[in-house]
Design a protein around this motif. Structure first.
Motif, PDB file in Angstrom:
ATOM      1  N   ASN A   1       0.863  -1.214  -0.111  1.00 49.98           N
ATOM      2  CA  ASN A   1       0.103  -0.082   0.020  1.00 49.98           C
ATOM      3  C   ASN A   1       0.798   1.431  -0.075  1.00 49.98           C
ATOM      4  O   ASN A   1       1.723   1.412  -0.965  1.00 49.98           O
ATOM      5  N   ASP A   2       0.879   2.206   0.899  1.00 57.75           N
ATOM      6  CA  ASP A   2       1.294   3.369   0.943  1.00 57.75           C
ATOM      7  C   ASP A   2       2.664   3.466   0.544  1.00 57.75           C
ATOM      8  O   ASP A   2       3.635   2.771   0.923  1.00 57.75           O
ATOM      9  N   PRO A   3       2.938   4.469  -0.454  1.00 64.06           N
ATOM     10  CA  PRO A   3       4.553   4.696  -0.786  1.00 64.06           C
ATOM     11  C   PRO A   3       5.037   5.711   0.583  1.00 64.06           C
ATOM     12  O   PRO A   3       4.553   6.418   1.140  1.00 64.06           O
ATOM     13  N   ASN A   4       6.448   5.254   0.805  1.00 61.18           N
ATOM     14  CA  ASN A   4       7.162   5.573   1.976  1.00 61.18           C
ATOM     15  C   ASN A   4       8.333   6.258   1.606  1.00 61.18           C
ATOM     16  O   ASN A   4       9.150   5.373   1.213  1.00 61.18           O
ATOM     17  N   GLY A   5       8.664   7.503   1.916  1.00 60.29           N
ATOM     18  CA  GLY A   5       9.993   7.858   1.949  1.00 60.29           C
ATOM     19  C   GLY A   5      10.681   7.713   0.506  1.00 60.29           C
ATOM     20  O   GLY A   5      12.020   7.531   0.465  1.00 60.29           O
ATOM     21  N   PRO A   6      10.090   8.039  -0.387  1.00 60.43           N
ATOM     22  CA  PRO A   6      10.662   8.166  -1.685  1.00 60.43           C
ATOM     23  C   PRO A   6      11.893   9.083  -1.789  1.00 60.43           C
ATOM     24  O   PRO A   6      11.502  10.250  -1.249  1.00 60.43           O
ATOM     25  N   ILE A   7      13.074   8.756  -2.212  1.00 59.46           N
ATOM     26  CA  ILE A   7      14.155   9.847  -2.063  1.00 59.46           C
ATOM     27  C   ILE A   7      15.115   9.580  -3.274  1.00 59.46           C
ATOM     28  O   ILE A   7      15.326   8.408  -3.515  1.00 59.46           O
ATOM     29  N   TYR A   8      15.860  10.487  -3.660  1.00 59.24           N
ATOM     30  CA  TYR A   8      17.027  10.524  -4.592  1.00 59.24           C
ATOM     31  C   TYR A   8      18.013  10.659  -3.806  1.00 59.24           C
ATOM     32  O   TYR A   8      18.476  11.371  -3.166  1.00 59.24           O
TER      33      TYR A   8
ATOM     34  N   HIS B   1      11.429  -2.227  -0.503  1.00 54.20           N
ATOM     35  CA  HIS B   1      12.266  -1.325  -0.946  1.00 54.20           C
ATOM     36  C   HIS B   1      12.623  -1.669  -2.528  1.00 54.20           C
ATOM     37  O   HIS B   1      12.762  -2.803  -2.644  1.00 54.20           O
ATOM     38  N   ALA B   2      12.498  -0.633  -3.410  1.00 55.74           N
ATOM     39  CA  ALA B   2      12.880  -0.736  -4.837  1.00 55.74           C
ATOM     40  C   ALA B   2      13.722   0.352  -5.215  1.00 55.74           C
ATOM     41  O   ALA B   2      13.664   1.312  -4.361  1.00 55.74           O
ATOM     42  N   VAL B   3      14.549   0.096  -6.400  1.00 54.51           N
ATOM     43  CA  VAL B   3      15.574   1.244  -6.752  1.00 54.51           C
ATOM     44  C   VAL B   3      15.386   1.326  -8.170  1.00 54.51           C
ATOM     45  O   VAL B   3      15.106   0.422  -8.902  1.00 54.51           O
ATOM     46  N   SER B   4      15.686   2.633  -8.671  1.00 54.07           N
ATOM     47  CA  SER B   4      15.498   2.713 -10.127  1.00 54.07           C
ATOM     48  C   SER B   4      16.417   3.997 -10.494  1.00 54.07           C
ATOM     49  O   SER B   4      16.903   4.634  -9.602  1.00 54.07           O
ATOM     50  N   SER B   5      17.021   3.884 -11.652  1.00 54.14           N
ATOM     51  CA  SER B   5      17.824   5.133 -12.096  1.00 54.14           C
ATOM     52  C   SER B   5      16.983   6.060 -12.865  1.00 54.14           C
ATOM     53  O   SER B   5      17.774   7.366 -13.122  1.00 54.14           O
ATOM     54  N   ASP B   6      15.911   5.828 -13.131  1.00 53.83           N
ATOM     55  CA  ASP B   6      15.182   6.736 -13.852  1.00 53.83           C
ATOM     56  C   ASP B   6      13.501   7.019 -13.548  1.00 53.83           C
ATOM     57  O   ASP B   6      12.775   7.633 -14.098  1.00 53.83           O
TER      58      ASP B   6
ATOM     59  N   GLN C   1      17.540  13.141   3.707  1.00 56.39           N
ATOM     60  CA  GLN C   1      19.003  12.987   3.747  1.00 56.39           C
ATOM     61  C   GLN C   1      19.638  14.072   4.738  1.00 56.39           C
ATOM     62  O   GLN C   1      19.216  15.311   4.684  1.00 56.39           O
ATOM     63  N   VAL C   2      20.455  13.760   5.515  1.00 56.07           N
ATOM     64  CA  VAL C   2      21.383  14.628   6.146  1.00 56.07           C
ATOM     65  C   VAL C   2      22.743  14.025   6.020  1.00 56.07           C
ATOM     66  O   VAL C   2      23.202  13.317   6.615  1.00 56.07           O
ATOM     67  N   GLY C   3      23.602  14.974   5.170  1.00 53.77           N
ATOM     68  CA  GLY C   3      24.797  14.667   4.830  1.00 53.77           C
ATOM     69  C   GLY C   3      24.872  13.392   4.063  1.00 53.77           C
ATOM     70  O   GLY C   3      24.149  13.025   3.063  1.00 53.77           O
TER      71      GLY C   3
ATOM     72  N   ASP D   1      13.080  15.224  -7.251  1.00 56.04           N
ATOM     73  CA  ASP D   1      14.040  14.285  -8.410  1.00 56.04           C
ATOM     74  C   ASP D   1      15.559  15.039  -8.630  1.00 56.04           C
ATOM     75  O   ASP D   1      15.662  16.091  -8.038  1.00 56.04           O
ATOM     76  N   ALA D   2      16.128  14.504  -9.380  1.00 55.57           N
ATOM     77  CA  ALA D   2      17.475  14.869  -9.522  1.00 55.57           C
ATOM     78  C   ALA D   2      17.598  16.444 -10.224  1.00 55.57           C
ATOM     79  O   ALA D   2      18.316  17.307 -10.006  1.00 55.57           O
ATOM     80  N   ALA D   3      16.193  16.973 -10.931  1.00 55.97           N
ATOM     81  CA  ALA D   3      16.352  18.268 -11.443  1.00 55.97           C
ATOM     82  C   ALA D   3      15.694  19.166 -10.788  1.00 55.97           C
ATOM     83  O   ALA D   3      15.268  20.242 -10.920  1.00 55.97           O
TER      84      ALA D   3
END
Length: 501
Positions: free
Chosen positions: A57-64, A89-94, A124-126, A311-313
């Motif tokens: 269910n819910d998305p949690n903490g999406p982060i680049y 947890h899943a990971v993506s480049s795009d 993110q902290v440092g 996102d990165a941009a």
């Protein structure tokens, strides 16, 4: 995170839909927990993120972070129905092509999250990433914060962190960072924290509500992410006055709030009454008081508990949980439940209206154009096996209808009325600005349709069928001067993301 009537909601959805769990040709293969069966299920999407099996269910903490997009989400490692809440947890480049990583956070026996690791956010902290989340445990009625028939679940806000570049290894603080709600408030819930840095302070919102007053968002601040000070109610809503067993169903509780700066203003999103709402306005950064200006819906149907990220941009990206509309038994048999929405880019108009579009980079998934045919009744494009993308653009000078249908009937219809310069979808009128073009952008994927109405509103629908192959979906429009474009969409994996971490 929606909790108290999760099972009631699912049962009601299943009764209303009266739908099958698996296509007939797959039912003989058993409980559908094998990866091969899951990969063969035509209702399982091919270009949306979901776990290899079971409930999400819910998305949690999406982060680049470190050049990668990380998505955490509520997950049941044991079954395709709600329970045993953990962070997958899943990971993506795009933000389009995903790979599964090991489950990040699970309940700690005898800990503050022994009953479940509920929703939260990441910051993110440092070189470190912190996760703030709601831990739940069973307790005595006087300490319960979830107000339902049992009143035995106690919610507190917890902290975990990772110094791992892949965010696979996590450490939990053994004690909650906010163990109890503020004193003196008759709260109806206390969950789903969202943290951000502003100036010298970290701030955190928590979803809540005040009994017989309405849902609200509580605001906290901290210097170090560990010691938190309660400030005040950031935004207060109104109860509808009709008591239910779950305060989220009557507006007495708001869950999954998130507050963020956007295009010169600030936006709050929150979930209640089975929908997701947005509020835009101005934040006084000296007093941390928010003055609301405009409000609206984010989506009309099967879209809930969203989260955002940068996102990165530097674009603000919205993610949401796309819910099922079938019974618990159907989900158990299918072996999976729920998916993540496609990423949507958010912007704020000068008048404070929230706008959205599906991430433009999804164009990279187009594999071939779908032919558009002209008939006496208008334009037609057939999306083979319920997979594809459609763009319908009206001229603005004539009324038109846009629809999606299978041989079994309509999936939906949306009408444009030129005299009002507005769409009508699911009985709701969506007024456009004078300069807006009447544009509809739809994605069809197995058993889901995501439609963006003129960049102003989402309309996410589920559909189910009994055949072993997905039906062709016909997109059509009947307006003079209206254009229709369609494309096939490539899968993001070879087996519907059924390869586990």
């Amino acid at each position: 995170m929606k909790v108290a009537t999760r099972r009631q909601f699912l049962a009601a959805a299943g009764t209303a839909a009266a739908l099958t769990a698996l296509p007939r040709g797959l039912q003989a293969q058993g409980a559908a927990t094998r990866a091969g069966t899951l990969a063969a299920d035509p209702m399982r999407p091919q270009f949306h993120l979901l776990p290899a099996k079971n409930w999400m269910n819910d998305p949690n903490g999406p982060i680049y972070f470190q050049g990668q997009y990380h998505m955490f989400f509520q997950y049941n490692p044991e079954a395709a129905v709600w329970g045993n809440m953990s962070w997958n947890h899943a990971v993506s480049s795009d933000m389009l092509h995903w790979s599964h990583l090991p489950v990040a956070l699970t309940p700690t026996p005898a800990g503050p999250d022994a009953y479940g690791v509920f929703s939260g956010s990441a910051i993110q902290v440092g070189s470190r990433v912190y996760a703030v989340y709601t831990g739940t445990k069973k307790g005595s009625p006087e300490l319960a914060t979830i107000r339902d028939k049992k009143s035995e679940i106690q919610e507190s806000q917890c902290l975990a962190w990772s110094d791992d570049p892949r965010l696979v290894l996590w450490t939990k603080d053994p004690a909650p960072i906010v163990p109890r709600p503020p004193e003196g408030l008759r709260i109806t819930g206390f969950r789903d924290p969202s943290a951000w840095k502003q100036g010298d302070w970290y701030y955190m919102t928590v979803g809540s509500g005040i009994a017989q007053v309405g849902g609200c968002v509580l605001l906290y601040r901290s210097k170090d992410m560990r010691t938190w000070e309660y400030l005040h109610v950031l935004v207060q809503g109104a109860w509808n006055g009709q008591p239910t067993t779950n305060p989220c169903e009557d507006g007495e509780m708001w869950e999954c709030p998130e507050f963020f700066a956007l295009d010169g203003g600030h936006v709050l999103i929150y979930s209640t009454l089975g929908k997701v709402f947005w509020v835009s306005g101005i934040l006084n950064e000296a007093t941390m008081k928010f003055k609301a200006a405009r409000t609206g819906l984010l989506d009309l149907e099967s879209f809930y508990a969203p989260k955002t990220q940068l996102d990165a941009a530097g674009r603000r990206i919205l993610w949401g949980w796309i819910q099922e509309r079938r019974s618990e038994d159907a989900m158990r048999t299918a072996g999976w439940s729920g998916m993540m929405s496609l990423p949507r880019v958010l912007n704020l108009d000068k008048d404070g209206t929230l706008r959205m579009q599906v991430l433009p980079e999804t164009r990279a998934l187009r594999s071939a154009a779908v032919p558009v045919t002209k008939a006496d009744t208008g334009l037609r494009a057939v999306l083979p096996r319920a997979t594809g993308e459609v763009l319908c653009t009206g001229a603005g000078a004539t009324d038109f209808t846009f629809g999606l249908q299978t041989s079994a009937g309509d999936l939906f219809r949306v009408q444009y009325h030129r005299d009002k310069h507005a769409f009508v979808a699911d009985g709701k009128e969506i007024a456009l600005a004078p300069a807006d073009l009447p544009v509809l952008h739809a994605f069809v994927d197995g058993s889901v349709v995501e439609l963006i109405v003129a960049g102003r509103l989402g309309y996410t629908r589920r559909f189910y069928y009994a055949d072993i192959t997905a039906p062709d979906v016909t997109a059509w429009t009947d307006g003079s001067g209206t254009s229709l474009q369609a494309w096939q969409v490539s899968p993001i994996s070879s087996n519907r993301l059924t390869t586990p971490a």
